[in-house]
Design a protein around this motif. Structure first.
Motif, PDB file in Angstrom:
ATOM      1  N   ARG A 176       0.864  -1.189   0.000  1.00 44.87           N
ATOM      2  CA  ARG A 176       0.000   0.000   0.000  1.00 44.87           C
ATOM      3  C   ARG A 176       0.895   1.231   0.000  1.00 44.87           C
ATOM      4  O   ARG A 176       1.717   1.409   0.900  1.00 44.87           O
ATOM      5  CB  ARG A 176      -0.912   0.008   1.223  1.00 44.87           C
ATOM      6  CG  ARG A 176      -1.829   1.249   1.265  1.00 44.87           C
ATOM      7  CD  ARG A 176      -2.790   1.235   2.451  1.00 44.87           C
ATOM      8  NE  ARG A 176      -2.078   1.115   3.705  1.00 44.87           N
ATOM      9  CZ  ARG A 176      -2.335   0.174   4.642  1.00 44.87           C
ATOM     10  NH1 ARG A 176      -3.282  -0.719   4.453  1.00 44.87           N
ATOM     11  NH2 ARG A 176      -1.642   0.143   5.756  1.00 44.87           N
ATOM     12  N   LEU A 177       0.725   2.093  -1.003  1.00 42.45           N
ATOM     13  CA  LEU A 177       1.466   3.351  -1.061  1.00 42.45           C
ATOM     14  C   LEU A 177       0.848   4.316  -0.060  1.00 42.45           C
ATOM     15  O   LEU A 177      -0.357   4.569  -0.088  1.00 42.45           O
ATOM     16  CB  LEU A 177       1.399   3.934  -2.479  1.00 42.45           C
ATOM     17  CG  LEU A 177       2.141   5.255  -2.687  1.00 42.45           C
ATOM     18  CD1 LEU A 177       3.634   5.104  -2.426  1.00 42.45           C
ATOM     19  CD2 LEU A 177       1.888   5.768  -4.102  1.00 42.45           C
ATOM     20  N   GLU A 178       1.684   4.841   0.834  1.00 40.90           N
ATOM     21  CA  GLU A 178       1.211   5.775   1.858  1.00 40.90           C
ATOM     22  C   GLU A 178       1.384   7.212   1.367  1.00 40.90           C
ATOM     23  O   GLU A 178       2.134   7.484   0.424  1.00 40.90           O
ATOM     24  CB  GLU A 178       1.983   5.560   3.164  1.00 40.90           C
ATOM     25  CG  GLU A 178       1.903   4.138   3.711  1.00 40.90           C
ATOM     26  CD  GLU A 178       0.503   3.696   4.127  1.00 40.90           C
ATOM     27  OE1 GLU A 178      -0.401   4.554   4.282  1.00 40.90           O
ATOM     28  OE2 GLU A 178       0.296   2.485   4.305  1.00 40.90           O
ATOM     29  N   ALA A 179       0.719   8.160   2.027  1.00 43.66           N
ATOM     30  CA  ALA A 179       0.755   9.569   1.627  1.00 43.66           C
ATOM     31  C   ALA A 179       2.168  10.149   1.664  1.00 43.66           C
ATOM     32  O   ALA A 179       2.494  11.049   0.897  1.00 43.66           O
ATOM     33  CB  ALA A 179      -0.170  10.388   2.527  1.00 43.66           C
ATOM     34  N   ASP A 180       3.032   9.611   2.546  1.00 42.10           N
ATOM     35  CA  ASP A 180       4.395  10.143   2.661  1.00 42.10           C
ATOM     36  C   ASP A 180       5.377   9.502   1.677  1.00 42.10           C
ATOM     37  O   ASP A 180       6.578   9.763   1.732  1.00 42.10           O
ATOM     38  CB  ASP A 180       4.909   9.994   4.097  1.00 42.10           C
ATOM     39  CG  ASP A 180       5.049   8.542   4.541  1.00 42.10           C
ATOM     40  OD1 ASP A 180       4.774   7.614   3.732  1.00 42.10           O
ATOM     41  OD2 ASP A 180       5.437   8.323   5.696  1.00 42.10           O
ATOM     42  N   GLY A 181       4.874   8.641   0.776  1.00 36.50           N
ATOM     43  CA  GLY A 181       5.733   8.016  -0.216  1.00 36.50           C
ATOM     44  C   GLY A 181       6.315   6.678   0.212  1.00 36.50           C
ATOM     45  O   GLY A 181       6.947   5.997  -0.595  1.00 36.50           O
ATOM     46  N   THR A 182       6.118   6.307   1.475  1.00 36.27           N
ATOM     47  CA  THR A 182       6.568   4.984   1.905  1.00 36.27           C
ATOM     48  C   THR A 182       5.561   3.935   1.443  1.00 36.27           C
ATOM     49  O   THR A 182       4.447   4.263   1.029  1.00 36.27           O
ATOM     50  CB  THR A 182       6.751   4.900   3.441  1.00 36.27           C
ATOM     51  OG1 THR A 182       5.486   5.120   4.074  1.00 36.27           O
ATOM     52  CG2 THR A 182       7.782   5.911   3.939  1.00 36.27           C
ATOM     53  N   VAL A 183       5.975   2.683   1.512  1.00 32.76           N
ATOM     54  CA  VAL A 183       5.118   1.582   1.099  1.00 32.76           C
ATOM     55  C   VAL A 183       4.996   0.600   2.264  1.00 32.76           C
ATOM     56  O   VAL A 183       5.998   0.131   2.801  1.00 32.76           O
ATOM     57  CB  VAL A 183       5.693   0.862  -0.148  1.00 32.76           C
ATOM     58  CG1 VAL A 183       4.873  -0.371  -0.490  1.00 32.76           C
ATOM     59  CG2 VAL A 183       5.740   1.826  -1.332  1.00 32.76           C
ATOM     60  N   THR A 184       3.755   0.320   2.657  1.00 35.71           N
ATOM     61  CA  THR A 184       3.485  -0.648   3.711  1.00 35.71           C
ATOM     62  C   THR A 184       3.341  -2.019   3.069  1.00 35.71           C
ATOM     63  O   THR A 184       2.717  -2.153   2.015  1.00 35.71           O
ATOM     64  CB  THR A 184       2.194  -0.273   4.469  1.00 35.71           C
ATOM     65  OG1 THR A 184       2.376   1.024   5.044  1.00 35.71           O
ATOM     66  CG2 THR A 184       1.889  -1.265   5.579  1.00 35.71           C
ATOM     67  N   VAL A 185       3.917  -3.042   3.725  1.00 37.20           N
ATOM     68  CA  VAL A 185       3.921  -4.406   3.195  1.00 37.20           C
ATOM     69  C   VAL A 185       3.368  -5.363   4.250  1.00 37.20           C
ATOM     70  O   VAL A 185       3.667  -5.230   5.437  1.00 37.20           O
ATOM     71  CB  VAL A 185       5.355  -4.846   2.817  1.00 37.20           C
ATOM     72  CG1 VAL A 185       5.373  -6.291   2.310  1.00 37.20           C
ATOM     73  CG2 VAL A 185       5.954  -3.900   1.780  1.00 37.20           C
ATOM     74  N   GLY A 186       2.574  -6.328   3.808  1.00 40.96           N
ATOM     75  CA  GLY A 186       2.073  -7.383   4.693  1.00 40.96           C
ATOM     76  C   GLY A 186       1.832  -8.637   3.876  1.00 40.96           C
ATOM     77  O   GLY A 186       2.117  -8.666   2.676  1.00 40.96           O
TER      78      GLY A 186
END
Length: 129
Positions: free
Chosen positions: A19-29
């Motif tokens: 999931r691309l987050e608003a701050d440009g990081t990417v969450t992974v699960g």
């Protein structure tokens, strides 16, 4: 068995979601499909914050009552956060794989790499859902 595949996420064939987050990081699960194959999750090993991971590099391990399975980094980047809640409650991977049970966040080396990942329909086709 119906599989939950949210349409707002990206996926890879090794059963991780992004999931691309608003701050440009990417969450992974891990996906709902992955947790259902594993069964009751009893332990999760996460990467270290600051680790630089290559695309498809091993990022952690999920152990269940049935098996242990590697977790892979779907795109190259640096780990900027881990979900410490999973250390004390690995069963969250079974109950909320797309919410509370995110594994780690990365700062992508190349944000364009997300475009190479599967959408929900592509992942559904990949797993035969």
């Amino acid at each position: 068995m119906s599989t939950n595949i949210p349409s707002d996420l990206k996926y890879v064939a090794s059963h991780e979601w992004l999931r691309l987050e608003a701050d440009g990081t990417v969450t992974v699960g891990i996906t709902d499909h992955a947790q259902s194959l594993l069964g009751d999750v009893v332990f999760i090993e996460l990467p270290k914050v600051g680790a630089k991971l290559a695309e498809e590099a091993q990022a952690g391990v999920v152990e269940s009552v049935k098996a242990a399975s590697d977790v892979y980094c779907p795109i190259a980047g640096e780990v900027v956060a881990i979900n410490e809640a999973l250390e004390g409650a690995p069963e969250l991977a079974n109950t909320d794989p797309y919410g509370e049970a995110w594994f780690f966040r990365i700062q992508p080396a190349n944000p364009g790499d997300l475009a190479k990942c599967l959408d929900a329909a592509g992942y559904a086709a990949e797993i035969g859902a």
